[in-house]
Motif scaffolding. Structure first.
Motif, PDB file in Angstrom:
ATOM      1  N   PHE A 106      36.710  47.332  50.882  1.00 44.70           N
ATOM      2  CA  PHE A 106      37.758  47.703  50.070  1.00 44.70           C
ATOM      3  C   PHE A 106      38.362  46.259  49.920  1.00 44.70           C
ATOM      4  O   PHE A 106      39.410  46.134  50.929  1.00 44.70           O
ATOM      5  CB  PHE A 106      38.768  48.981  50.503  1.00 44.70           C
ATOM      6  CG  PHE A 106      39.858  49.197  49.682  1.00 44.70           C
ATOM      7  CD1 PHE A 106      39.711  50.059  48.414  1.00 44.70           C
ATOM      8  CD2 PHE A 106      41.152  48.643  49.963  1.00 44.70           C
ATOM      9  CE1 PHE A 106      40.908  50.502  47.993  1.00 44.70           C
ATOM     10  CE2 PHE A 106      42.138  48.922  49.171  1.00 44.70           C
ATOM     11  CZ  PHE A 106      42.004  49.899  48.179  1.00 44.70           C
TER      12      PHE A 106
ATOM     13  N   THR B 149      38.292  41.789  48.230  1.00 44.59           N
ATOM     14  CA  THR B 149      37.130  40.874  47.685  1.00 44.59           C
ATOM     15  C   THR B 149      36.747  40.041  48.992  1.00 44.59           C
ATOM     16  O   THR B 149      35.475  39.667  48.874  1.00 44.59           O
ATOM     17  CB  THR B 149      37.992  40.101  46.694  1.00 44.59           C
ATOM     18  OG1 THR B 149      38.358  41.053  45.789  1.00 44.59           O
ATOM     19  CG2 THR B 149      37.263  38.996  46.172  1.00 44.59           C
TER      20      THR B 149
ATOM     21  N   SER C 178      47.556  40.860  46.495  1.00 44.08           N
ATOM     22  CA  SER C 178      46.911  41.862  45.517  1.00 44.08           C
ATOM     23  C   SER C 178      47.673  43.184  45.663  1.00 44.08           C
ATOM     24  O   SER C 178      47.155  44.117  44.932  1.00 44.08           O
ATOM     25  CB  SER C 178      45.295  42.192  46.183  1.00 44.08           C
ATOM     26  OG  SER C 178      45.292  42.808  47.168  1.00 44.08           O
TER      27      SER C 178
END
Ligand code: 8YV
Length: 327
Positions: free
Chosen positions: A77, A79, A292
């Protein structure tokens, strides 16, 4: 009917994602969000068919080698995949996926926000007002640096680097970048970006440097003390990538001495530990790895994880497979 895969999720995810995972898989969730210890990671790797870790889980060689033979997929979960030993996973035939693309714009927003915050002393000003020490406006107080017309050097011109470049262009900055390879000419043209084959030469000429490359063995301490010394003293640094890309000790020392003008850091070398000397500096803006962190982004990430698991469980190659050789 086929048996549903046992999917172990290490952290609390958005409710809609958890609900969907419960419908689709035999999902084991972590509703209290307490991070698993290394020993607990080893334990779950012994039973899970699919492991869904986050950046806070160190999936090293030991976890992978002690995993049971049923573990076939690590659907991360997030990048960045620097918390996973990709080589060990490949050796064991375990696939690894990540969630690229969906957090590009949010992370670029946060990078731009940090850039502006450092350049215009936003956090410092906010602290002044909150402290009750503000004595009123003055023509020479709280002066920052003009952003327009300044040179931004982007280290890592991938998706996030490009999204940052678009924003910075709108603020009137000129775009420079260093990357392992030059981006496509049409992208370079659209961004009016100048490519620097030599990182050293680029660093010596920038007003702001932003780190947007992944953390890999090749980028560990890429901004070493020697390279940090190439920066001009009015230059400041923004990092929303990984703390390990900068030698944090050297950076802290240089910031204290005024050899670098400032830094906006969303990530640290030993998260969540932050060098205590950084905390005492006024010319830094420090954030708790929230580049993010949007409600929408977390749901998008969860959906990507689900698609990766579902595709894999259906016997196909998942869309976001991470190939160690590409890093
Ligand atoms: C996430 C990140 O907070 O995706 C990444 O690489 O650093 C952040 O977006 C984190 O990865 C979640 O695992």
């Amino acid at each position: 009917e086929k048996k549903k895969p046992l999917v172990v999720v290490t952290r609390k995810l958005p409710d809609v994602i958890e609900t969907r995972m419960m419908e689709l898989f035999d999902a084991r969730l972590n509703s209290d969000d307490e991070p698993l210890s290394h020993a607990q990671l080893i334990e779950v790797a012994q039973v899970a068919d699919v492991l869904v870790p986050t950046v806070t889980d160190r999936i090293d060689r030991e976890v992978i080698e002690k995993a049971g033979p049923q573990l076939r997929l690590i659907a991360s979960f997030g990048t960045g995949v620097d918390h996973i030993d990709l080589k060990a996973a490949r050796e064991r035939g375990i696939s690894v996926t990540n969630t690229p693309g969906v957090l590009t714009e949010d992370t670029a927003d946060m990078t731009m926000a940090l850039l502006l915050a450092v350049g215009r002393r936003l956090a410092e000003g906010e602290r002044l007002v909150r402290s009750g020490q503000w004595k009123g406006w003055g023509p020479t107080t709280m002066l920052g640096h003009r952003i327009q017309g300044k040179r931004l050097g982007i280290l890592g011109m991938g998706r996030i680097g490009q999204a940052l470049a678009r924003r910075a262009r709108a603020f009137g900055m000129s775009i420079h970048y260093h990357n392992r390879r030059r981006v496509y000419p049409d992208v370079e043209q659209e961004l009016e970006a100048t490519y620097w084959d030599s990182l050293d030469q680029m660093l010596a000429r920038m007003d702001v440097v932003s780190i947007n490359c992944p953390h890999t063995p090749a980028t560990y301490h890429l901004l070493s003390e020697r390279r940090l010394k190439l920066l001009r003293p009015h230059c400041f640094i923004v990092n929303t990538s990984r703390g390990e890309v900068i030698d944090e000790t050297a950076l802290t020392r240089m910031l204290s001495k005024g050899e670098i003008a400032g830094a906006g850091l969303d990530v640290f070398e030993h998260e969540p530990a932050v060098n205590p000397k950084l905390l005492r500096l006024d010319n830094v803006v420090l954030l708790p790895h929230m580049g993010s962190a949007t409600i929408e982004g977390r749901i998008d990430m969860g959906e990507k994880v689900i698609i990766n698991i579902k595709t894999f469980a259906d016997g196909h190659a998942p869309p976001d497979r991470v190939l160690e050789t590409l890093l």
